[in-house]
Design a protein around this motif. Structure first.
Motif, PDB file in Angstrom:
ATOM      1  N   GLY A 131       0.831  -1.198   0.000  1.00  0.00           N
ATOM      2  CA  GLY A 131       0.000   0.000   0.000  1.00  0.00           C
ATOM      3  C   GLY A 131       0.855   1.233   0.000  1.00  0.00           C
ATOM      4  O   GLY A 131       1.058   1.858  -1.032  1.00  0.00           O
ATOM      5  N   SER A 132       1.410   1.602   1.158  1.00  0.00           N
ATOM      6  CA  SER A 132       2.257   2.800   1.197  1.00  0.00           C
ATOM      7  C   SER A 132       3.285   2.682   2.310  1.00  0.00           C
ATOM      8  O   SER A 132       3.107   1.950   3.283  1.00  0.00           O
ATOM      9  CB  SER A 132       1.408   4.057   1.402  1.00  0.00           C
ATOM     10  N   ALA A 133       4.350   3.428   2.130  1.00  0.00           N
ATOM     11  CA  ALA A 133       5.414   3.494   3.133  1.00  0.00           C
ATOM     12  C   ALA A 133       6.029   4.880   3.063  1.00  0.00           C
ATOM     13  O   ALA A 133       5.940   5.571   2.036  1.00  0.00           O
ATOM     14  CB  ALA A 133       6.458   2.416   2.890  1.00  0.00           C
ATOM     15  N   LEU A 134       6.654   5.272   4.150  1.00  0.00           N
ATOM     16  CA  LEU A 134       7.230   6.613   4.253  1.00  0.00           C
ATOM     17  C   LEU A 134       8.648   6.520   4.772  1.00  0.00           C
ATOM     18  O   LEU A 134       8.927   5.817   5.743  1.00  0.00           O
ATOM     19  CB  LEU A 134       6.386   7.474   5.199  1.00  0.00           C
ATOM     20  N   LEU A 135       9.563   7.236   4.100  1.00  0.00           N
ATOM     21  CA  LEU A 135      10.939   7.367   4.580  1.00  0.00           C
ATOM     22  C   LEU A 135      11.303   8.841   4.560  1.00  0.00           C
ATOM     23  O   LEU A 135      11.069   9.526   3.562  1.00  0.00           O
ATOM     24  CB  LEU A 135      11.918   6.586   3.703  1.00  0.00           C
ATOM     25  N   TYR A 136      11.864   9.317   5.665  1.00  0.00           N
ATOM     26  CA  TYR A 136      12.355  10.689   5.679  1.00  0.00           C
ATOM     27  C   TYR A 136      13.527  10.775   6.651  1.00  0.00           C
ATOM     28  O   TYR A 136      13.742   9.892   7.494  1.00  0.00           O
ATOM     29  CB  TYR A 136      11.259  11.684   6.053  1.00  0.00           C
ATOM     30  N   GLY A 137      14.315  11.844   6.510  1.00  0.00           N
ATOM     31  CA  GLY A 137      15.466  11.987   7.384  1.00  0.00           C
ATOM     32  C   GLY A 137      16.312  13.183   7.012  1.00  0.00           C
ATOM     33  O   GLY A 137      15.895  14.064   6.253  1.00  0.00           O
ATOM     34  N   TYR A 138      17.529  13.193   7.553  1.00  0.00           N
ATOM     35  CA  TYR A 138      18.432  14.321   7.319  1.00  0.00           C
ATOM     36  C   TYR A 138      19.869  13.833   7.262  1.00  0.00           C
ATOM     37  O   TYR A 138      20.208  12.741   7.727  1.00  0.00           O
ATOM     38  CB  TYR A 138      18.285  15.373   8.415  1.00  0.00           C
ATOM     39  N   GLU A 139      20.713  14.666   6.673  1.00  0.00           N
ATOM     40  CA  GLU A 139      22.159  14.435   6.598  1.00  0.00           C
ATOM     41  C   GLU A 139      22.866  15.762   6.840  1.00  0.00           C
ATOM     42  O   GLU A 139      22.507  16.778   6.236  1.00  0.00           O
ATOM     43  CB  GLU A 139      22.550  13.883   5.218  1.00  0.00           C
ATOM     44  N   LEU A 140      23.853  15.755   7.717  1.00  0.00           N
ATOM     45  CA  LEU A 140      24.671  16.928   8.014  1.00  0.00           C
ATOM     46  C   LEU A 140      26.129  16.581   7.756  1.00  0.00           C
ATOM     47  O   LEU A 140      26.575  15.468   8.074  1.00  0.00           O
ATOM     48  CB  LEU A 140      24.489  17.367   9.472  1.00  0.00           C
ATOM     49  N   PHE A 141      26.884  17.522   7.199  1.00  0.00           N
ATOM     50  CA  PHE A 141      28.280  17.233   6.889  1.00  0.00           C
ATOM     51  C   PHE A 141      29.079  18.523   6.848  1.00  0.00           C
ATOM     52  O   PHE A 141      28.533  19.610   6.628  1.00  0.00           O
ATOM     53  CB  PHE A 141      28.403  16.494   5.551  1.00  0.00           C
TER      54      PHE A 141
END
Length: 788
Positions: free
Chosen positions: A644-654
C-alpha cells in the motif's frame, strides 16, 4: 664620450648584479605530483607566470632579494611564500599546495547523463575516486562508498556486501558498470562485490529517486562504477603497475597487475587481479564459512579513426569460488553452510561516440552491451524432518544445489545538445532485457524407522525443481533532460522525464520436474503440481524530475529536487519459490509496480578552507513490495505482496575544514525514519542514526595520517521479525605515503588498522542472516603500489 659609455656599462652591470632569477616546482602536498598550469604571481610588482607540464616555473630578473609569491591552482588552497633570494638555497623552491574544499565542488560527474560540475547538479550526488581507494584500500565497492552520509553498509559475510541508501537497498538501487546495468538475484548481497575494486577510476552515487534517467528500479538511487582506461598521448607509451596487499583479519592477500599503453590515435588497458581469504576473525572467535576467492580480468581498447570520433571496446570477466555466506536467516535455515561454489560475471560492450558533430550537437553516443552472471550455490542445511507416518519417516536434507544464469543484453543511444549558451539538452533511448534460467536439486536420504526408532531402511532421493520459471524481463524507455542556466547562472533549472515500456514473459512451471529414488529416475512424478502459469504481461510507466539550484553568492548554494520514480517488480519477486523446510518463500506474478515521490532539499556553504551542508529528504512510496506471513499447501510461507504505502524521511549533516599546521577535520551524521503505513509498524532494515569523524594530518610532501571514528546509535525501531541492535563506536587508522621515486619507478605505500579497539559489535543491516552476529575484529592491512 668613451667615459660616458664606460659609465653606462658600469651602471648596467651593477643593475644586473642585483637582479635575481627564481625557479621552482609546484607540487600536490598529498600526492607529491606536479601541478601544471599553476599561477605564480610576484606580489611586489604583479609579474606572473605559469608552471609547465612538469610543474616547474621560472621568474627572471627580479630586482629585489626579498619577494613574496602568491601561488594558486584551481581546487587548491592558495599559498603566500616569502623568500630571501640573498640565500642561494632559495633560488630553486619546492612549493606544496593543499587541496581545498572547492576542489571537490569542481568535480565533474556523468551519472546525470551529461558532463556537469557536481556543484551544478540539483541531485544529491556523492563521488569516490581512485585516490581515495588507494588511501583506504576498501574490500568492495560497498565498503568504499559506505560512510558517505546516507549510505550504510549491509552484508552477508565478508565478501557479499551491498549498501542501503536512505533506507532503501538492493531492488531499489540501480547498479551500473560504465553505464551497463548489473542485473542479478537480489536475495543475496553480491552485485557490488562482482567488481574489481582496484580497476575503478571513480564511483558516482545518486542518493534519491532517478527513474527519469535510468528507468525501473531507481526509486532509492543509482550507483555507477567507472572503470579505469588508458589515455591518448602524442608519443607511444607503456605504463605497467603492480599492487599487492595483505589483511591480517582473514589472511587475505591480493595481487593486481595492470598495463596502460597507447599513442595519439589509440589506447588500451589490461588488468588482472587475484584475491584469496580465509575465515575472518571476530573478537568472539572465528566467523565460520566466511572465506572467499576471486579473480578478475579487465580490458578496454579505444580507437580514434577520425577527428572527434571514438570507438570503445570493453571486456570484463570476474570469477569467484568457494565464497562462504555465514548464517542462514532469512533466506536459509539457521546454521546452514551456504557457499557460492562459483559465480561469474562476463561483460562485453562496444560504443561509438562522435563529439561536435553539429554546431548544436555536442555529443552523440551509441552502445551495445551483453552481461552474463552465473551462480552455483551449495546449501548444506543440516535439516531433519520427522513425518508421523507408518513407518515413521526421518527425512534428512543433505544438500540443496540451486544454479542460475542471468543474461542481460542492452543498448543505449544518447545525444547532448547545446541549444544556447545557457541551455543544454540531453535526449536518448535505452533498453535492456534480462533472461533468467534457474534450476535446483535437493539431495535427501529418508530413514524408515520402526516403533523403537531403529532404521529399517534408507532411501536415497534426488528432487529436481525449477525455483523460477524460464522467464524474461524486457524494458525500453525514452528520456529527456534539460538544464537551463538563468540569472547570470545563479539559478540552474533541470527538468527531466521518461516513458518506459516493460514486458514480462514466463513459461509454465510444474514441480517437481523429476525424482530419482535409489537410482531410478521418474519424470513428471505423480506429486507434480503446477506452481506458476505462463505469464505474458505488458506494463507502461512514467517518471519525472524537477530540480533547482540557486547560488545567491559564490559561497552559498541551495538545492531542491523533486522526482517521481517507479520500480517494476523483479522476476524473483514475481516467481520465487524457495523451500526452506520450515517455511516457503513465494513470489506473486500479479504484483503492482512500486512508485515513489521523493523530495530533497539541500544547502551548502563552501569557502577555500571550510565547507558545511545539510540535506533533508522525504520519500513517499506506494505499492511497496514486502513479505507477509501466510500458508501454501498447508505450510507456513512468506509471500510477496504490495504493502500500500510506506514513508521514509530523514536528514544528513556534513562539514570539513582545513586547519593550521597541515591538519584537517571532516564529519557527517545521518538519520532515516522508515514507516510501513499499511501495517502501522517500522520498516525493516532501516539503519540507525550514524556518523563519522575524521582528523587528518599531512606530513608535507611525504605522507598523510588519518584517524576515523564511526558511531552507530541503538536501533530499537524494528519490524516484528528483526532483532534490536545496540549502538557502538569503532576507530580506524590510516597512513598513506605520497608517491616517491626509487630506481626510476614510482612507489606508494598505505597502512591501515581497522577496529583498533577490537570491539565486538554487530551491524544492524548484517544481523538478518543468522550467524553474522559480530563483525570482524582488529585488522592490520599493508598495501604497496609501484608503477613506471
Amino acid at each position: 664620450m668613451k667615459n660616458q659609455y664606460f659609465l653606462l656599462i658600469i651602471i648596467l652591470m651593477s643593475l644586473n648584479l642585483y637582479a635575481f632569477d627564481l625557479s621552482g616546482v609546484i607540487l600536490d602536498m598529498e600526492e607529491n605530483l606536479p601541478l601544471p598550469g599553476a599561477n605564480i604571481q610576484l606580489i611586489e610588482d604583479g609579474k606572473f607566470t605559469f608552471s609547465n607540464e612538469a610543474g616547474e616555473f621560472t621568474l627572471r630578473n627580479l630586482e629585489t632579494h626579498r619577494v613574496t609569491l602568491k601561488v594558486s591552482f584551481i581546487g587548491y588552497k592558495s599559498e603566500l611564500v616569502s623568500l630571501d633570494l640573498s640565500e642561494p638555497k632559495n633560488f630553486y623552491k619546492r612549493i606544496y599546495l593543499s587541496p581545498s574544499v572547492i576542489k571537490f565542488e569542481a568535480v565533474r560527474v556523468t551519472i546525470t547523463k551529461s558532463d556537469i560540475k557536481l556543484s551544478n547538479s540539483s541531485l544529491p550526488i556523492v563521488t569516490y575516486d581512485d585516490n581515495q581507494i588507494e588511501r583506504t584500500q576498501p574490500l568492495t565497492v560497498s565498503d568504499a562508498i559506505a560512510g558517505n552520509p546516507g549510505i550504510t553498509l549491509a552484508s552477508d559475510g565478508i565478501w557479499g556486501k551491498t549498501v542501503s541508501i536512505r533506507g532503501l537497498s538492493k531492488n531499489n538501487i540501480v547498479t551500473l558498470i560504465d553505464g551497463n546495468r548489473i542485473s542479478t538475484a537480489t536475495n543475496l548481497a553480491a552485485g557490488l562485490s562482482l567488481i574489481d575494486i582496484h580497476d575503478i577510476e571513480k564511483i558516482e552515487t545518486i542518493k534519491s529517486g532517478a527513474s527519469s534517467l535510468y528507468g525501473s528500479g531507481a526509486t532509492g538511487g543509482v550507483i555507477n562504477v567507472i572503470t579505469k582506461k588508458a589515455a591518448y598521448n602524442d608519443r607511444f607509451y607503456i605504463k605497467p603497475s603492480l599492487k599487492i596487499g595483505f589483511n591480517t583479519v582473514n589472511a587475505m592477500h591480493y595481487e593486481n597487475l595492470s598495463f596502460l599503453t597507447g599513442s595519439k590515435f589509440w589506447n588500451m588497458k589490461l588488468a588482472v587481479q587475484n584475491r584469496i581469504a580465509d575465515d575472518a576473525k571476530t573478537p568472539k572467535g572465528t566467523l565460520e564459512n566466511s572465506q572467499f576467492k576471486d579473480k578478475n580480468i579487465s580490458a578496454n581498447f579505444n580507437l580514434r579513426p577520425l577527428e572527434n570520433h571514438e570507438i570503445s571496446f570493453h571486456f570484463q570477466t570476474f570469477n569467484v569460488s568457494n565464497v562462504g555466506i555465514p548464517g542462514g536467516k532469512p533466506l536459509f535455515p539457521d546454521g546452514a553452510d551456504v557457499t557460492y561454489l562459483s559465480a561469474d560475471r562476463d561483460l562485453y560492450s562496444v560504443q561509438y561516440t562522435v563529439k561536435s558533430m553539429l554546431p548544436m550537437l555536442s555529443n552523440l553516443s551509441m552502445k551495445l552491451y551483453k552481461q552474463d552472471i552465473f551462480r552455483d550455490v551449495e546449501n548444506i542445511p543440516y535439516q531433519i524432518q520427522i513425518m508421523p507416518t507408518t513407518p515413521v519417516k526421518e527425512i534428512h536434507v543433505d544438500k540443496v544445489a540451486p544454479v542460475a544464469t542471468h543474461e542481460t543484453i542492452g543498448f543505449h543511444l544518447q545525444s547532448n545538445w547545446i541549444l544556447s549558451e545557457h541551455n543544454y539538452l540531453t535526449t536518448g533511448i535505452d533498453g535492456w532485457q534480462k533472461s533468467l534460467v534457474s534450476k535446483r536439486k535437493k539431495y535427501l536420504h529418508i530413514n524408515l524407522l520402526n516403533p523403537n526408532h531403529e532404521i529399517i531402511k534408507t532411501i536415497e532421493q534426488t528432487i529436481g525443481e525449477l525455483p523460477l520459471p524460464q522467464s524474461s524481463y524486457a524494458t525500453a524507455g525514452i528520456f529527456i533532460s534539460d538544464d537551463q542556466f538563468l540569472w547570470d547562472e545563479k539559478i540552474i533549472l533541470n527538468i527531466g522525464g521518461r516513458l518506459d515500456f516493460i514486458k514480462i514473459n514466463s513459461d509454465e512451471v510444474k514441480n517437481p520436474q523429476y525424482q530419482i529414488v535409489d537410482g531410478v529416475r521418474t519424470d513428471n512424478p505423480p506429486t507434480q503440481v503446477t506452481f506458476w502459469e505462463a505469464e505474458d504481461d505488458l506494463d507502461l510507466s512514467w517518471s519525472a524530475n524537477l530540480g533547482l539550484s540557486y547560488k545567491p553568492a559564490q559561497e552559498w548554494c541551495f538545492k531542491i529536487n523533486l522526482s517521481r520514480s517507479f520500480r517494476s517488480p523483479t522476476l524473483e519477486e514475481r516467481f520465487d519459490y524457495i523451500d526452506l523446510g520450515s517455511l516457503i518463500k513465494l513470489g506473486d506474478p500479479d504484483l503492482n509496480s512500486e512508485s515513489s515521490f521523493a523530495k530533497d532539499l539541500g544547502v551548502k556553504y563552501v569557502q577555500e578552507t571550510f565547507s558545511m551542508g545539510a540535506n533533508l529528504f522525504h520519500n513517499q512510496m506506494t505499492d511497496l513490495v514486502i513479505e507477509k506471513s501466510g500458508t501454501f499447501n498447508d505450510r507456513n510461507a512468506l509471500i510477496k505482496t504490495n504493502a500500500g504505502s510506506a514513508l521514509l524521511y530523514g536528514y544528513e549533516l556534513f562539514g570539513s575544514t582545513y586547519l593550521p599546521f597541515n591538519f584537517s577535520l571532516s564529519a557527517n551524521i545521518a538519520y532515516v525514519y522508515g514507516q510501513d503505513n499499511e501495517l502501522d509498524q517500522p520498516l525493516a532494515t532501516i539503519p540507525p542514526l550514524n556518523g563519522q569523524f575524521f582528523i587528518n594530518y599531512r606530513i608535507r610532501g611525504w605522507a598523510t595520517v588519518s584517524l576515523e571514528t564511526n558511531f552507530f546509535a541503538d536501533q530499537t525501531r524494528i519490524a516484528d521479525w528483526e532483532v534490536e541492535t545496540p549502538g557502538y563506536t569503532t576507530y580506524n587508522f590510516y597512513l598513506y605515503t605520497s608517491k616517491f621515486q626509487f630506481l626510476n619507478t614510482s612507489h606508494q605505500l598505505s597502512f591501515r588498522v581497522d577496529n583498533i579497539s577490537d570491539k565486538a559489535f554487530r551491524n544492524h543491516l548484517s544481523t538478518n542472516r543468522g550467524a553474522m552476529q559480530f563483525e570482524p575484529g582488529r585488522n592490520f592491512s599493508v598495501n604497496w603500489q609501484t608503477e613506471l
